[in-house]
Design an enzyme around this catalytic site. Structure first.
Site, PDB file in Angstrom:
ATOM      1  N   GLU A 185       0.829  -1.212   0.000  1.00 39.01           N
ATOM      2  CA  GLU A 185       0.000   0.000   0.000  1.00 39.01           C
ATOM      3  C   GLU A 185       0.861   1.258   0.000  1.00 39.01           C
ATOM      4  O   GLU A 185       0.546   2.245  -0.681  1.00 39.01           O
ATOM      5  CB  GLU A 185      -0.935   0.006   1.213  1.00 39.01           C
ATOM      6  CG  GLU A 185      -1.965  -1.096   1.240  1.00 39.01           C
ATOM      7  CD  GLU A 185      -3.068  -0.923   0.200  1.00 39.01           C
ATOM      8  OE1 GLU A 185      -3.070   0.092  -0.517  1.00 39.01           O
ATOM      9  OE2 GLU A 185      -3.926  -1.822   0.101  1.00 39.01           O
ATOM     10  N   ARG A 189       0.656   3.798  -3.310  1.00 38.16           N
ATOM     11  CA  ARG A 189       0.033   5.092  -3.034  1.00 38.16           C
ATOM     12  C   ARG A 189       1.074   6.202  -2.878  1.00 38.16           C
ATOM     13  O   ARG A 189       0.987   7.244  -3.531  1.00 38.16           O
ATOM     14  CB  ARG A 189      -0.828   5.008  -1.761  1.00 38.16           C
ATOM     15  CG  ARG A 189      -1.998   4.043  -1.868  1.00 38.16           C
ATOM     16  CD  ARG A 189      -2.744   3.940  -0.535  1.00 38.16           C
ATOM     17  NE  ARG A 189      -3.637   2.792  -0.496  1.00 38.16           N
ATOM     18  CZ  ARG A 189      -4.964   2.856  -0.348  1.00 38.16           C
ATOM     19  NH1 ARG A 189      -5.546   4.032  -0.232  1.00 38.16           N
ATOM     20  NH2 ARG A 189      -5.690   1.765  -0.302  1.00 38.16           N
ATOM     21  N   ASP A 318      -4.367 -10.183  -7.987  1.00 39.65           N
ATOM     22  CA  ASP A 318      -4.632  -9.309  -9.134  1.00 39.65           C
ATOM     23  C   ASP A 318      -3.438  -8.595  -9.751  1.00 39.65           C
ATOM     24  O   ASP A 318      -3.032  -8.868 -10.884  1.00 39.65           O
ATOM     25  CB  ASP A 318      -5.730  -8.299  -8.769  1.00 39.65           C
ATOM     26  CG  ASP A 318      -5.497  -7.605  -7.427  1.00 39.65           C
ATOM     27  OD1 ASP A 318      -4.414  -7.775  -6.832  1.00 39.65           O
ATOM     28  OD2 ASP A 318      -6.408  -6.883  -6.975  1.00 39.65           O
ATOM     29  N   GLU A 451     -12.029  -0.261 -10.498  1.00 38.00           N
ATOM     30  CA  GLU A 451     -11.561  -1.230 -11.490  1.00 38.00           C
ATOM     31  C   GLU A 451     -12.399  -1.263 -12.764  1.00 38.00           C
ATOM     32  O   GLU A 451     -11.853  -1.372 -13.873  1.00 38.00           O
ATOM     33  CB  GLU A 451     -11.502  -2.630 -10.853  1.00 38.00           C
ATOM     34  CG  GLU A 451     -10.298  -2.855  -9.962  1.00 38.00           C
ATOM     35  CD  GLU A 451     -10.373  -2.121  -8.638  1.00 38.00           C
ATOM     36  OE1 GLU A 451      -9.319  -1.857  -8.040  1.00 38.00           O
ATOM     37  OE2 GLU A 451     -11.510  -1.805  -8.197  1.00 38.00           O
ATOM     38  N   THR A 535      -0.763   0.555 -10.346  1.00 43.11           N
ATOM     39  CA  THR A 535      -2.046  -0.027  -9.983  1.00 43.11           C
ATOM     40  C   THR A 535      -2.902   0.914  -9.151  1.00 43.11           C
ATOM     41  O   THR A 535      -4.066   0.620  -8.890  1.00 43.11           O
ATOM     42  CB  THR A 535      -1.845  -1.375  -9.252  1.00 43.11           C
ATOM     43  OG1 THR A 535      -3.051  -2.127  -9.287  1.00 43.11           O
ATOM     44  CG2 THR A 535      -1.376  -1.156  -7.820  1.00 43.11           C
TER      45      THR A 535
END
Length: 574
Positions: A185, A189, A318, A451, A535
């Site tokens: 994360e 980010r 994913d 998504e 992502t």
């Protein structure tokens, strides 16, 4: 009678003719030097001219995206510097649809509402809780919403808001936190957000901040196999895995730092970041399964997958597959990154083995796999797959590429049905597929995920089919109707009843609204030929790679300051 060679033309090329005449030898030497200098000078000028043209086009390309943002307008096609300097630049007009422009403005207004609510009630904290009108530090106090929003503000041309965010990052963002951070994360980010802001603005402060946080994350890769531990204390180090994984590392958490850390090595010239993350791929490649499908747990000591665990394109699996494709794109699709593309294509063959169709409507969906059995369940998170397939389809031959793109469109329809099938027209977290009923909501919350609109943006760009824009617009209207309140945006506890939660996720500003904005913008805005999205939807500029460390990107122009790097200021036509 034949003439003597010495009295004819031959004497001019006979060395003895000049050796007996020193003045003529001197003149010949001077002439040779002059001609050689002229040829060398001409070649140098031609080379420098071409290099100058290349630099101009690179800088123009950079400035086009800035002009779109800084002038709050879309430059549809732009000036091109040509070899023929006596001809004026040629401009090709792109006709922006009034409907698209109106929709784009609505999305921009939504971003302003989300941002202003955060500034008012939660400034400097990680996330806004709109219902109670306060902030919460979900990420250890890293100002996650600020960092995640930087590039969205920039792309939308929200100058004042970007500058406020930039100044907070420069003056207040401190990573020396006694906080157990998720490596995944924090990378997608914070590192991704800072690098994207650097690539867009050229402000070196963002790069320095990105390097600071990345240095704190690096010890996570110090496992026996090089597979990273997924948690680390930002102040003290001490990497470890989450207790609920039984000591294993998570596939997505371990294979979704490559874009950011390779980019960081490119921009800083320090190879250590790239080496850490590429070792992960090399380790997994040693025994890569024939179907390219890896379970979600990896042993950090041995580097081996834990085959008792689930195989999925949803949560915890994913983005590993997403990054195989995107590192290949980031590396300019060269032989240096060919192994990433090969692994991705193997995995896409495996993905197709998981695709099934519903009854009675024959909607395509992606199963999860447990051992030898398939589960008819699909996360909304897996709705990134249609966009990934569209993005990767052009790397195949025509026939295979068309097949992959067709599958992308089939899966996108299913993902849109996730939204259309509920009373609120917002998708649940996951869906089950049973014979005779097509699909039904499993976990029924919606947390403002991006998504599906991400895939719609890619499919619109690759097909030109405006249906994808209309679907995105319907999803946006559903967010406006169900998730917007006076103090920001909230998720839904239940997409059937519309009951609201109390959190505005940072990715709503970083991803959902950005992808919607780009869905209604010309493809030249953050062109997929020049940028690759991480992502978390942070665009990173594509930089050519050689056999080793990638070179730094060209110098860029700051939105609010002087040009960074050497060279003179150049006039840009507008």
């Amino acid at each position: 009678m034949a003439r003597s060679r010495s009295s004819g033309w031959f004497r001019w090329i006979n060395p003895s003719y000049y050796l007996r005449r020193p003045k003529r030898l001197a003149l010949l030497f001077i002439g040779f030097v002059v001609v050689s200098f002229a040829v060398w000078d001409r070649q140098t000028l031609v080379r420098e001219h071409k290099e100058e043209i290349s630099k101009l086009n690179e800088e123009l390309s950079l400035l086009r995206s800035r002009m779109r943002g800084s002038k709050d307008m879309l430059i549809d096609e732009s000036w091109e510097v040509t070899e023929k300097s006596d001809e004026p630049p040629k401009k090709i007009a792109f006709k922006d649809s009034p409907v698209d422009a109106e929709r784009r403005e609505k999305v921009k207004e939504a971003m302003l509402h989300a941002w202003n609510s955060y500034v008012k009630y939660a400034w400097g904290q990680d996330e806004l809780q709109p219902q109670t009108r306060n902030g919460v530090d979900s990420f250890g106090g890293l100002g996650a919403t600020v960092v995640d929003s930087l590039d969205t503000l920039y792309i939308m041309g929200l100058h004042d808001q970007f500058k406020k965010a930039r100044d907070w990052v420069a003056d207040s963002l401190n990573f020396n936190k006694d906080y157990e951070a998720s490596v995944f994360e924090t990378t997608i980010r914070v590192v991704g957000g800072l690098l994207s802001a650097y690539d867009l603005s050229g402000d070196n402060m963002f790069l320095q901040k990105a390097q600071d946080i990345a240095n704190r994350l690096l010890p996570a890769w110090d496992s026996p196999s090089g597979i990273p531990y997924n948690s680390i204390n930002l102040a003290h180090g001490n990497p470890h895995n989450f207790g609920w994984t039984g000591g294993d590392s998570i596939l997505a958490d371990s294979g979704t730092e490559q874009l950011e850390f390779i980019a960081l090595s490119q921009r800083t010239g320090d190879p250590k970041y790239q080496k850490k993350v590429e070792r992960v791929i090399d380790e997994l490649r040693k025994d890569y399964p024939s179907d390219g499908l890896l379970p979600i747990y990896l042993n950090p000591n041995t580097g081996k997958p834990s085959y008792h665990s689930t195989i999925t394109f949803g949560a915890m699996g994913d983005s590993f597959y997403e990054y195989l494709l995107k590192v290949w794109i980031q590396g300019n699709k060269t032989d240096t990154v060919k192994r990433y593309r090969e692994m991705w294509e193997t995995s896409m063959d495996g993905l197709q083995s998981l695709v099934r169709k519903t009854s009675p409507s024959s909607f395509s969906y992606i199963c999860e796999k447990n051992g030898d059995s398939l589960s008819d369940k699909m996360d909304e998170l897996a709705c990134f797959v249609p966009g990934m397939l569209a993005l990767g389809s052009s790397g195949y031959g025509p026939e295979k590429g068309a097949k992959i793109l067709s599958l992308a469109e089939e899966l996108a329809l299913t993902c849109y049905k996730f939204y259309e099938s509920t009373p609120t027209k917002l998708a649940g977290e996951n869906y089950f597929f049973r014979a005779g009923e097509d699909l039904s909501v499993g976990t029924s919350w919606n947390i403002l995920r991006p998504e599906t609109v991400e895939s719609l943006m890619y499919l619109w760009r690759f097909t030109g089919n405006k249906t994808y824009q209309d679907w995105g617009w319907n999803i946006f209207k559903a967010f406006e109707k169900n998730s917007r309140i006076d103090s920001g945006y909230v998720g839904l506890r239940d997409v059937n009843t519309g009951s609201k939660d109390n959190k505005m996720q940072t990715f709503f500003l970083a991803e959902t609204l950005k992808y919607l904005y780009l869905l209604f913008s010309p493809p030249s805005v953050i062109s997929l030929d020049e940028w690759v999205f991480n992502t978390e939807a942070h665009p990173l500029r594509i930089v050519p790679r050689d056999g080793g460390l990638s070179r730094k990107p060209p110098s860029v122009t700051k939105l609010f300051g002087r040009k960074q790097g050497g060279g003179r200021e150049r006039k840009i036509w507008s």
